[in-house]
Scaffold this motif. Sequence first.
Motif, short mmCIF file in Angstrom:
data_model
loop_
_atom_site.label_atom_id
_atom_site.label_comp_id
_atom_site.label_asym_id
_atom_site.label_seq_id
_atom_site.Cartn_x
_atom_site.Cartn_y
_atom_site.Cartn_z
N VAL A 134 0.86 -1.18 0.00
CA VAL A 134 0.00 0.00 0.00
C VAL A 134 0.90 1.23 0.00
N ARG A 159 0.01 8.94 -9.47
CA ARG A 159 -0.50 7.64 -9.94
C ARG A 159 0.44 7.02 -10.98
N THR A 178 -1.97 -1.18 -3.94
CA THR A 178 -3.02 -0.16 -3.86
C THR A 178 -2.41 1.15 -3.40
N MET A 179 -3.14 2.24 -3.61
CA MET A 179 -2.67 3.56 -3.20
C MET A 179 -3.79 4.30 -2.49
N GLY A 180 -3.45 4.94 -1.36
CA GLY A 180 -4.41 5.75 -0.63
C GLY A 180 -3.80 7.09 -0.27
N PRO A 228 -8.68 7.19 -3.23
CA PRO A 228 -9.32 6.72 -1.98
C PRO A 228 -8.50 7.10 -0.76
N ILE A 243 -6.53 6.25 2.90
CA ILE A 243 -5.59 5.19 3.27
C ILE A 243 -6.31 3.99 3.90
N GLU A 286 -9.20 2.88 3.21
CA GLU A 286 -9.82 2.16 2.09
C GLU A 286 -8.78 1.39 1.29
N ALA A 287 -7.61 2.00 1.08
CA ALA A 287 -6.56 1.32 0.32
C ALA A 287 -6.02 0.11 1.08
N GLU A 334 -8.64 -2.63 0.86
CA GLU A 334 -8.64 -3.22 -0.48
C GLU A 334 -7.47 -4.18 -0.66
N ALA A 335 -6.30 -3.79 -0.14
CA ALA A 335 -5.11 -4.65 -0.28
C ALA A 335 -5.29 -5.97 0.45
#
Length: 360
Positions: free
Chosen positions: A11, A27, A43-45, A52, A54, A56-57, A60-61
């Motif tokens: 992340v 990005r 993923t990136m937050g 999104p 952090i 959320e990221a 997701e990860a």
Amino acid sequence: MLKELTNVPLVIAAHGTRDPEGVAVCRALAERVRAKLPDTKLTMGFVELTEPSIPEAVAEALEGLEPKGETDAVVVPLMLATGGHVRIDIPEAIDEGRGEARVAYSAALLGSPLLDSAVRNRVVEALGEWRPQDTACVLVGRGSPVTESNAERYRMARTLMEETELRSIHPAFIQVSRPSVPEALNHAKATGVKQIVVAPHFLFPGKLRTWNLEQVAAWRENNPDVEVRVAEVIGDCDELAQLVVDRYLAELDAEGFGEGAPGFMSNLVLKDRDVLVVGGGVTGAGIALDAAARGLRTGIVEMGDWASGTSSWSSKLIHGGLRYLYQLNLALVHESLTERGRLLTTTAPHLVKAQPFLWP
């Protein structure tokens, strides 16, 4: 073996900005990192301003993964300083999104040879046809209430001056700390130069870059006798992407990765292996030292004597720092000349000998 090490999700925790260009460049860097870690879920937050978040990221990860009691994911803060976001906001966001999973949190990006190289490249690009010896540089950081973050800019300034042969470098800060950008520009002008490169030590386009450009433009109007060029921010580059990869792998205890050997061992997995370094110059000696410090069985061989050869980028002169007399840095010159004397008489008289010069 590398594939086994990199199946842990990564992340990237970035700051966020309202600047669309800044978001796009950020990005793009994430995609560059993804290309270096093709087997890693990435993923990136963002801390603020950009989606999104952090938490959320992180969620997701970790989605679909069963916590296994080891490192379930790694968060790398895409931050230069160690201020409140790194120390408080991001750790709290990780806790919010991780559930029962174990998430490792790497160090920030400050203090890396890879980062030094990225900034140096931006300065060289801005120099263009200008001679470094005729040019001063203002190195602009954000400014922080954390002393070591500000001090890092001074270390970087010194490194940059040594590696680029710029006439002088003057650290500055866009906020919180001093000297300010106009103050540093005044200091640079006082050295007598007519050319100044302003190098922002920022990761991406955003309000810091805008403020820096505005302050430089205002100073330029009042000082038309000095030409000023502003370098670009660090941005989407291979050095920064590799640094993120190194921070990630360091949290996985991957031997041979990370800050100990950027650019030299970043593509080797050395755990449970012996290391033989061929070449006893400064690069080989540094690799051997790094490998030994990691607890690896290490050998080094050299066809001649240690340090008997030097890089083609070097003048091959142990000059003693005489050029710093121009800046009245007498302590540095004294220290350098004393060390040079030891090399001539005691440490390596078989390698170092006096070279007379005739100055016109």
